[in-house]
Write a protein that holds these residues in place. Structure first.
Motif, PDB file in Angstrom:
ATOM      1  N   THR A 121      -6.960   0.842   8.946  1.00 20.45           N
ATOM      2  CA  THR A 121      -6.381   1.415   7.729  1.00 20.45           C
ATOM      3  C   THR A 121      -7.146   2.662   7.306  1.00 20.45           C
ATOM      4  O   THR A 121      -6.560   3.710   7.004  1.00 20.45           O
ATOM      5  CB  THR A 121      -6.425   0.362   6.587  1.00 20.45           C
ATOM      6  OG1 THR A 121      -5.772  -0.826   7.040  1.00 20.45           O
ATOM      7  CG2 THR A 121      -5.754   0.875   5.334  1.00 20.45           C
ATOM      8  N   ASN A 161      -5.686  -5.144   3.419  1.00 25.68           N
ATOM      9  CA  ASN A 161      -5.131  -3.790   3.392  1.00 25.68           C
ATOM     10  C   ASN A 161      -4.755  -3.375   1.966  1.00 25.68           C
ATOM     11  O   ASN A 161      -5.157  -2.325   1.471  1.00 25.68           O
ATOM     12  CB  ASN A 161      -3.899  -3.737   4.323  1.00 25.68           C
ATOM     13  CG  ASN A 161      -3.152  -2.425   4.241  1.00 25.68           C
ATOM     14  OD1 ASN A 161      -2.349  -2.209   3.332  1.00 25.68           O
ATOM     15  ND2 ASN A 161      -3.418  -1.512   5.164  1.00 25.68           N
ATOM     16  N   ALA A 162      -3.985  -4.224   1.260  1.00 22.70           N
ATOM     17  CA  ALA A 162      -3.384  -3.793  -0.016  1.00 22.70           C
ATOM     18  C   ALA A 162      -4.406  -3.620  -1.136  1.00 22.70           C
ATOM     19  O   ALA A 162      -4.247  -2.727  -1.973  1.00 22.70           O
ATOM     20  CB  ALA A 162      -2.297  -4.776  -0.448  1.00 22.70           C
ATOM     21  N   TRP A 192      -7.424  -2.557  -0.908  1.00 17.54           N
ATOM     22  CA  TRP A 192      -7.944  -1.191  -0.705  1.00 17.54           C
ATOM     23  C   TRP A 192      -6.905  -0.182  -1.180  1.00 17.54           C
ATOM     24  O   TRP A 192      -7.238   0.781  -1.865  1.00 17.54           O
ATOM     25  CB  TRP A 192      -8.276  -0.962   0.785  1.00 17.54           C
ATOM     26  CG  TRP A 192      -8.531   0.473   1.099  1.00 17.54           C
ATOM     27  CD1 TRP A 192      -9.715   1.143   0.980  1.00 17.54           C
ATOM     28  CD2 TRP A 192      -7.565   1.433   1.580  1.00 17.54           C
ATOM     29  NE1 TRP A 192      -9.548   2.456   1.350  1.00 17.54           N
ATOM     30  CE2 TRP A 192      -8.240   2.663   1.714  1.00 17.54           C
ATOM     31  CE3 TRP A 192      -6.204   1.379   1.901  1.00 17.54           C
ATOM     32  CZ2 TRP A 192      -7.595   3.827   2.163  1.00 17.54           C
ATOM     33  CZ3 TRP A 192      -5.566   2.527   2.341  1.00 17.54           C
ATOM     34  CH2 TRP A 192      -6.263   3.731   2.464  1.00 17.54           C
ATOM     35  N   GLY A 193      -5.636  -0.412  -0.820  1.00 23.28           N
ATOM     36  CA  GLY A 193      -4.575   0.529  -1.191  1.00 23.28           C
ATOM     37  C   GLY A 193      -4.500   0.734  -2.699  1.00 23.28           C
ATOM     38  O   GLY A 193      -4.433   1.868  -3.180  1.00 23.28           O
ATOM     39  N   TRP A 194      -4.530  -0.372  -3.460  1.00 26.75           N
ATOM     40  CA  TRP A 194      -4.445  -0.243  -4.921  1.00 26.75           C
ATOM     41  C   TRP A 194      -5.556   0.662  -5.441  1.00 26.75           C
ATOM     42  O   TRP A 194      -5.341   1.476  -6.330  1.00 26.75           O
ATOM     43  CB  TRP A 194      -4.633  -1.586  -5.605  1.00 26.75           C
ATOM     44  CG  TRP A 194      -3.607  -2.628  -5.335  1.00 26.75           C
ATOM     45  CD1 TRP A 194      -2.387  -2.457  -4.734  1.00 26.75           C
ATOM     46  CD2 TRP A 194      -3.712  -4.011  -5.648  1.00 26.75           C
ATOM     47  NE1 TRP A 194      -1.737  -3.652  -4.681  1.00 26.75           N
ATOM     48  CE2 TRP A 194      -2.514  -4.622  -5.233  1.00 26.75           C
ATOM     49  CE3 TRP A 194      -4.688  -4.792  -6.251  1.00 26.75           C
ATOM     50  CZ2 TRP A 194      -2.279  -5.977  -5.388  1.00 26.75           C
ATOM     51  CZ3 TRP A 194      -4.457  -6.132  -6.422  1.00 26.75           C
ATOM     52  CH2 TRP A 194      -3.271  -6.730  -5.987  1.00 26.75           C
ATOM     53  N   THR A 248       0.844  -1.208   0.000  1.00 24.24           N
ATOM     54  CA  THR A 248       0.000   0.000   0.000  1.00 24.24           C
ATOM     55  C   THR A 248       0.877   1.255   0.000  1.00 24.24           C
ATOM     56  O   THR A 248       0.578   2.237  -0.680  1.00 24.24           O
ATOM     57  CB  THR A 248      -0.947  -0.015   1.224  1.00 24.24           C
ATOM     58  OG1 THR A 248      -1.787  -1.160   1.101  1.00 24.24           O
ATOM     59  CG2 THR A 248      -1.813   1.228   1.282  1.00 24.24           C
ATOM     60  N   SER A 251      -3.741  -1.344  -9.834  1.00 29.19           N
ATOM     61  CA  SER A 251      -2.360  -1.054  -9.477  1.00 29.19           C
ATOM     62  C   SER A 251      -1.684  -0.200 -10.550  1.00 29.19           C
ATOM     63  O   SER A 251      -2.226   0.843 -10.937  1.00 29.19           O
ATOM     64  CB  SER A 251      -1.646  -2.383  -9.221  1.00 29.19           C
ATOM     65  OG  SER A 251      -0.550  -2.202  -8.394  1.00 29.19           O
TER      66      SER A 251
END
Ligand code: NAD
Length: 497
Positions: free
Chosen positions: A179, A147-148, A150-152, A99, A463
């Protein structure tokens, strides 16, 4: 007594997040209702209207500050991921790092939301494309990357000028709360409220409302193919957009001239990492018959020694499955594999004992029958089961690799450039997956490339690369800076024609 987490409709209004390593609850989370969903939606809509007006490079500065704050929380947040979904500590931390990486990428992107200009066929005209914020974006995430994923979506969506409404899996609500709280606080302190929003609720009450909601132009959904088929159809019916990141059934091909040390390491991490609970997990190993026995034996030996246990213990390599339902699915798949002629070479059972009170299973290798159908290998069982096949020539291996419904990740280990180019054929006759690796396993993508898959994996790309375009709307602009009205294609229209 509260319902255990993962039950689809907890009637208490609270969901418990369990620690899969112990089976015991960590905390309870109050579920959103229809009314609170409406409240969150109005905040996201108002947030979008303010945020879209903020210049993109300034939005990038907010994302930069979020990335910095996530750096401060890297270890505790990574450990929370490990605690809540059972992936080992190093992978939990690695996920948060992903993230942070995408936040860095998005900061640069905030100055590169490029449109094209193109020559007009008409004199004194100019044509160009501009990319505009899209709206509040719904982000539905799977439990295994709490977590990741959502981050992308969130880091790109935010620099594109969208607000986010995150609906996490009910199996990982705590990571989502932590997060989102970090991102929301940083943005609010910089004067931007309503950009990062969270709804936690059942699929019936909150999920369905979100996917049917015409105020949300894009639904980015990550999860099973079954979920994606439903979400895709619902959103298509209202002519909304979807970005679908669904299941995989990933294979590694090993050619006779491959570096076997590399092939072993790539397969071992790909098949065993995250206890087989990655969309990119290696589920099928397709090995040339001349080396099948050697590579299989080496893997079986390594599987026997793999340390299973508490994901927060630094010596552990394999943590638990997410819940008892996953353990049942693992055991059922093994039974089916045996009935279909598969031979269990190692594993195949539940693991219990000291400190293993949760949902632990032993990573498993099954040799596929030499011929005939083996339908279980066409399914994505979200657990550490590796099916091994052997082949005679590369065309046959590629056909075997492509012969599943999903099309996410694929890999080849080979020394010869002829083999690797055959696998990557520009005619599209090689791997049919969205991700293709050479001398690397199927798992562990970098954020710089577009991530996603074909066929039943849903076709979405998230991404890096140009995935940002999905979070914006494109406008083609034509400007007449002359004083006569000219029609395209030379059409004359009017009294004089
Ligand atoms: P799942 O399909 O059970 O759930 C995924 C998400 O969809 C959850 O948030 C769930 O609540 C939501 N959902 C389900 N029904 C819904 C509905 N009717 N309306 C709105 N939301 C709904 O998947 P899971 O078990 O959490 O995750 C594992 C799956 O996800 C695997 O198939 C894995 O391959 C896939 N996955 C894919 C990627 C990718 O990038 N391709 C990444 C991670 C996981």
């Amino acid at each position: 007594m509260l319902e255990p987490v993962g039950d689809e409709t907890p009637e208490t209004g609270v969901v418990l997040s369990d620690n899969p390593a112990t089976g015991r609850p960590i905390a309870g989370v109050r579920l959103d209702t229809e009314a609170s969903y409406e409240q969150v939606l109005s905040e996201a809509i108002a947030g979008f209207d303010r945020w879209r007006r903020v210049p993109a490079p300034v939005r990038g500065q907010v994302v930069r500050a979020i990335g910095e704050e996530l750096r401060r929380y890297l270890v505790p947040l990574g450990e929370l991921v490990a605690l809540e979904v059972g992936k080992i500590r190093a992978e939990g931390i690695g996920e948060v790092q992903e993230t942070i990486d995408i936040a860095d990428f998005a900061v640069g992107l905030s100055r590169q939301l490029y449109g094209k200009t193109m020559p007009s066929e008409r004199p004194e005209h100019r044509m160009l494309e501009q990319w505009l914020p899209l709206g509040p974006v719904g982000v539905i995430t799977a439990f295994n990357f709490p977590n990741a994923v959502w981050g992308w979506n969130a880091m790109l969506g935010a620099v594109c000028g969208d607000s986010l409404i995150w609906k996490p899996s009910l199996l990982a609500p705590l990571t989502a709360i932590a997060t989102n709280a970090i991102a929301e606080r940083v943005a609010r302190e910089m004067g931007h409220e309503g950009v990062f929003n969270l709804v936690i609720g059942t699929d019936d009450v909150v999920g369905e409302r979100l996917i049917h909601d015409g105020r949300v132009p894009l639904i980015s959904a990550t999860g099973s193919c079954r979920m994606g088929r439903h979400v895709g159809a619902v959103v298509a019916r209202r002519l909304g957009r979807t970005l679908l990141e669904l299941g995989g059934n990933n294979a590694i091909i090993v050619e006779p001239d491959a570096d076997l040390d590399l092939a072993f390491e790539g397969t071992f991490f790909g098949a065993v990492g995250t206890a087989g609970q990655r969309c990119t997990t290696t589920r099928r190993l397709i090995v040339h018959e001349s080396i099948a026995e050697t590579l299989t034996e080496r893997l079986v030996e390594a599987y026997k020694d793999v340390k299973i246990g508490d994901p927060l213990d630094r010596s552990t390599l394999v943590g638990p499955l997410i819940n008892s339902r996953s353990v049942d699915q693992f055991l059922r798949a093994i039974e089916q594999a045996k009935q279909q002629g598969g031979e269990v070479l190692v594993g195949g059972e539940r693991v219990t004992g000291d400190g293993l009170g949760g949902h632990f299973v032993r990573p498993t290798i099954i040799r596929a029958p030499a011929s005939g159908p083996f339908p279980i290998s066409h399914e994505e069982t979200f657990a550490p089961i590796l099916y091994i096949f052997s082949y005679r020539d590369l065309d046959e291996a590629i056909a075997m690799q492509n012969d599943v419904d999903q099309g996410l990740s694929s890999a080849i280990f080979a020394g010869s450039v002829r083999a690797t180019e055959r696998f990557l054929s520009p005619a599209g006759t090689g791997s049919d997956c969205g991700l293709a690796y050479v001398n690397l396993g199927t798992s562990g993508a970098e954020i710089g490339g577009a991530f996603g898959g074909e066929k039943d994996t849903g076709g979405g790309r998230e991404s890096g690369s140009d995935a940002w375009r999905q979070y914006m709307r494109r406008q083609t602009v034509t400007i007449n800076h002359g004083s006569s009205m000219r029609l395209a294609q030379g059409i004359e229209f009017g009294a004089s024609s």
